[in-house]
Design a protein around this motif. Sequence first.
Motif: not given
Length: 313
Positions: A25-28, A98-99, A111, A115-116, A118-120
């Motif tokens: 998982a990697k944000a943005q 994503w997570k 959690n 908010d998905k 925002k994750e990617f």
Amino acid sequence: MIQLRIIFLFVISFQQITLFAQQPAKAQSLIPADFCIKPAEMQLYRMINDYRKRYELPPVPLSKSLSYVATSHVKDLFFNHPDHEPCTSYSWSDKGPWKAFCYPQDENKKNSVWDKPKEFTPYKGKGYEVIYWENSPAIPDSIMVIWKSIDYVKNYLLNTGKWQGKKWNAIGIGIYENFACVWFGELTDQEGPAILCGTLAARPSYDSSKHAKQEKRIDNTTEAKKELIPEIKIEPTLSGTGKYFIIIKSNLPMLTASKLIPKLITDGYPGAKILEKEGKVRVSVFESANKTETMLKLKEVKKKYKDAWLLKN
């Protein structure tokens, strides 16, 4: 036999199957430069804004970020099936940037599945999703017929019910095989609109006059489908009503629950309805303010539905 198509609430999308290879998982994460939406997705987008215009509501700007989220989620659902019990169709697999998320099991204040985006993607706000499924390829005409027939979904489309007073400033659309979803957000997407595949720039026209004849034709050709859709009772779960409910199913996707209602009514439960609270869906077959009466009925119901239980509101 009454056939009901199925709706749900989802979030992301991918341009190619290879994007679903497992990765951390990697944000943005950046949206692929060649990401675009298909003509069917653009058609559904326009139909939603045309529907809003009938009620004198402003159009919702098309969002590149939320469309990428929507497309990613419908493909995740189709290829990876993260919606195995106890997880519902709001859920996400571990096969993308994503997570992994099992809804409602993993949902809490810190959690949230909303908010998905925002994750990617660069989208900073929460996103809220409506999901659709049927046993044949999803098409915009059928999707809108079903969505307009269910109050729970109409609340999203028309900013009514729990969404009254909210203003959608971004919308994302995703359709893949049997699945479709739309994401709504209150923040403006700084990435701008999604591009229509095969064009140099997105052209998300909001003017319904151009599509009025097509919309009229669609309404006429789908009239028979509308007649097959029974009125489904969907009731918000309110606290302190003093009522007792007999629940036979919990944590179902909305239209999975909707599909059960006509059968339950036919099977002798005329009071069958859907109870909904904060996206959690339950199916009730009986209600009463009298606990003794409800307990006696529960014993009867348990002969057929062994996991039936009593809910006090």
